[in-house]
Design a protein around this motif. Structure first.
Motif, mmCIF file in Angstrom:
data_model
loop_
_atom_site.group_PDB
_atom_site.id
_atom_site.type_symbol
_atom_site.label_atom_id
_atom_site.label_comp_id
_atom_site.label_asym_id
_atom_site.label_seq_id
_atom_site.Cartn_x
_atom_site.Cartn_y
_atom_site.Cartn_z
ATOM 1 N N VAL A 1 0.843 -1.202 0.000
ATOM 2 C CA VAL A 1 0.000 0.000 0.000
ATOM 3 C C VAL A 1 0.879 1.253 0.000
ATOM 4 N N ILE A 2 1.951 1.246 0.778
ATOM 5 C CA ILE A 2 2.870 2.395 0.788
ATOM 6 C C ILE A 2 3.485 2.579 -0.603
ATOM 7 N N ALA A 3 3.925 1.492 -1.220
ATOM 8 C CA ALA A 3 4.511 1.580 -2.562
ATOM 9 C C ALA A 3 3.491 2.088 -3.575
ATOM 10 N N LEU A 4 2.257 1.631 -3.475
ATOM 11 C CA LEU A 4 1.210 2.097 -4.385
ATOM 12 C C LEU A 4 0.930 3.579 -4.183
ATOM 13 N N ALA A 5 0.933 4.031 -2.940
ATOM 14 C CA ALA A 5 0.704 5.450 -2.660
ATOM 15 C C ALA A 5 1.845 6.304 -3.219
ATOM 16 N N VAL A 6 3.060 5.835 -3.044
ATOM 17 C CA VAL A 6 4.220 6.590 -3.547
ATOM 18 C C VAL A 6 4.183 6.662 -5.073
ATOM 19 N N THR A 7 3.946 5.534 -5.727
ATOM 20 C CA THR A 7 3.929 5.552 -7.194
ATOM 21 C C THR A 7 2.755 6.355 -7.736
ATOM 22 N N GLY A 8 1.607 6.305 -7.065
ATOM 23 C CA GLY A 8 0.467 7.120 -7.483
ATOM 24 C C GLY A 8 0.766 8.606 -7.358
ATOM 25 N N SER A 9 1.411 8.970 -6.259
ATOM 26 C CA SER A 9 1.763 10.370 -6.030
ATOM 27 C C SER A 9 2.787 10.864 -7.050
ATOM 28 N N VAL A 10 3.813 10.073 -7.283
ATOM 29 C CA VAL A 10 4.850 10.473 -8.239
ATOM 30 C C VAL A 10 4.268 10.592 -9.641
ATOM 31 N N SER A 11 3.455 9.627 -10.048
ATOM 32 C CA SER A 11 2.895 9.684 -11.395
ATOM 33 C C SER A 11 1.974 10.885 -11.561
ATOM 34 N N ALA A 12 1.206 11.220 -10.522
ATOM 35 C CA ALA A 12 0.317 12.386 -10.611
ATOM 36 C C ALA A 12 1.120 13.680 -10.701
ATOM 37 N N ARG A 13 2.168 13.777 -9.907
ATOM 38 C CA ARG A 13 2.996 14.992 -9.943
ATOM 39 C C ARG A 13 3.688 15.145 -11.300
ATOM 40 N N LEU A 14 4.186 14.036 -11.845
ATOM 41 C CA LEU A 14 4.836 14.106 -13.154
ATOM 42 C C LEU A 14 3.841 14.453 -14.254
ATOM 43 N N GLY A 15 2.616 13.958 -14.120
ATOM 44 C CA GLY A 15 1.592 14.225 -15.119
ATOM 45 C C GLY A 15 0.765 15.460 -14.834
ATOM 46 N N LYS A 16 1.098 16.186 -13.748
ATOM 47 C CA LYS A 16 0.373 17.400 -13.358
ATOM 48 C C LYS A 16 -1.121 17.118 -13.197
ATOM 49 N N ALA A 17 -1.425 16.020 -12.492
ATOM 50 C CA ALA A 17 -2.804 15.610 -12.239
ATOM 51 C C ALA A 17 -3.073 15.711 -10.738
ATOM 52 N N PRO A 18 -4.337 15.641 -10.330
ATOM 53 C CA PRO A 18 -4.663 15.667 -8.907
ATOM 54 C C PRO A 18 -4.032 14.475 -8.175
ATOM 55 N N VAL A 19 -3.246 14.758 -7.148
ATOM 56 C CA VAL A 19 -2.489 13.718 -6.449
ATOM 57 C C VAL A 19 -3.406 12.778 -5.676
ATOM 58 N N ALA A 20 -4.370 13.325 -4.951
ATOM 59 C CA ALA A 20 -5.231 12.485 -4.104
ATOM 60 C C ALA A 20 -5.985 11.448 -4.943
ATOM 61 N N ARG A 21 -6.528 11.867 -6.065
ATOM 62 C CA ARG A 21 -7.263 10.922 -6.928
ATOM 63 C C ARG A 21 -6.355 9.814 -7.438
ATOM 64 N N ALA A 22 -5.148 10.175 -7.842
ATOM 65 C CA ALA A 22 -4.213 9.178 -8.370
ATOM 66 C C ALA A 22 -3.809 8.191 -7.290
ATOM 67 N N VAL A 23 -3.575 8.672 -6.076
ATOM 68 C CA VAL A 23 -3.176 7.792 -4.977
ATOM 69 C C VAL A 23 -4.311 6.841 -4.627
ATOM 70 N N VAL A 24 -5.533 7.368 -4.497
ATOM 71 C CA VAL A 24 -6.681 6.516 -4.164
ATOM 72 C C VAL A 24 -6.912 5.482 -5.257
ATOM 73 N N ARG A 25 -6.844 5.915 -6.514
ATOM 74 C CA ARG A 25 -7.053 4.989 -7.634
ATOM 75 C C ARG A 25 -5.976 3.911 -7.666
ATOM 76 N N ASN A 26 -4.746 4.286 -7.424
ATOM 77 C CA ASN A 26 -3.646 3.326 -7.438
ATOM 78 C C ASN A 26 -3.784 2.315 -6.305
ATOM 79 N N ILE A 27 -4.097 2.800 -5.106
ATOM 80 C CA ILE A 27 -4.259 1.896 -3.966
ATOM 81 C C ILE A 27 -5.462 0.980 -4.165
ATOM 82 N N ALA A 28 -6.584 1.536 -4.621
ATOM 83 C CA ALA A 28 -7.786 0.714 -4.822
ATOM 84 C C ALA A 28 -7.535 -0.371 -5.872
ATOM 85 N N GLY A 29 -6.930 -0.007 -6.980
ATOM 86 C CA GLY A 29 -6.645 -0.993 -8.026
ATOM 87 C C GLY A 29 -5.654 -2.047 -7.564
#
Length: 114
Positions: free
Chosen positions: A66-94
Motif C-alpha cells: 500500500v505504501i509503494a502504491l501510494a508513492v507511485t500514485g503520487s509520483v505519477s500524478a505529480r509528473l503528469g500534473k494531475a490531482p495527487v489524491a485521486r491518483a493515490v486513491v485509484r492506485n491503492i484501490a486498483g
C-alpha cells in the motif's frame, strides 16, 4: 505547425489543439528509454521487497505494498500534473483489488497444483 497526421483527421486535430498531444508519437514503446522502465520497476519493487525481508507476516507485506502504491500514485500524478489524491486513491484501490483477486485465486487453485 500541425503535422500531416493531425491535418488529415479530426481526432488528431482535437488531440493536438485541446490536449497538446501529438497522436503520431503516441504509444511508441521505443520512445521511452528501456533503462527508465527498468529503474521504475526496481524502485517500485523495493518497498514491498523490504516488507517481505523484515517480516513474514502477511499484514506487513500488505502495508508495504500500500505504501509503494501510494508513492507511485503520487509520483505519477505529480509528473503528469494531475490531482495527487485521486491518483493515490485509484492506485491503492486498483492494487488492493488485484491483490485480493490474486489471493483468492491462489487459495482456490493452490491446492490443485502440486
Amino acid at each position: 505547425m500541425p503535422c500531416s497526421w493531425t491535418a488529415k483527421t479530426p481526432s488528431g486535430a482535437h488531440a493536438e489543439a485541446e490536449l497538446g498531444l501529438d497522436p503520431g508519437r503516441a504509444d511508441q514503446p521505443l520512445a521511452t528509454p528501456p533503462l527508465a522502465s527498468f529503474v521504475s520497476f526496481v524502485v517500485g519493487a523495493l518497498i514491498p521487497l523490504l516488507g517481505v525481508m523484515v517480516s513474514s507476516q502477511a499484514w506487513v507485506d500488505v502495508v508495504a505494498v500500500v505504501i509503494a502504491l501510494a508513492v507511485t500514485g503520487s509520483v505519477s500524478a505529480r509528473l503528469g500534473k494531475a490531482p495527487v489524491a485521486r491518483a493515490v486513491v485509484r492506485n491503492i484501490a486498483g492494487g488492493m483489488l488485484a491483490m485480493a483477486v490474486t489471493y483468492l485465486l491462489g487459495g482456490l487453485v493452490g491446492g490443485l497444483i502440486p
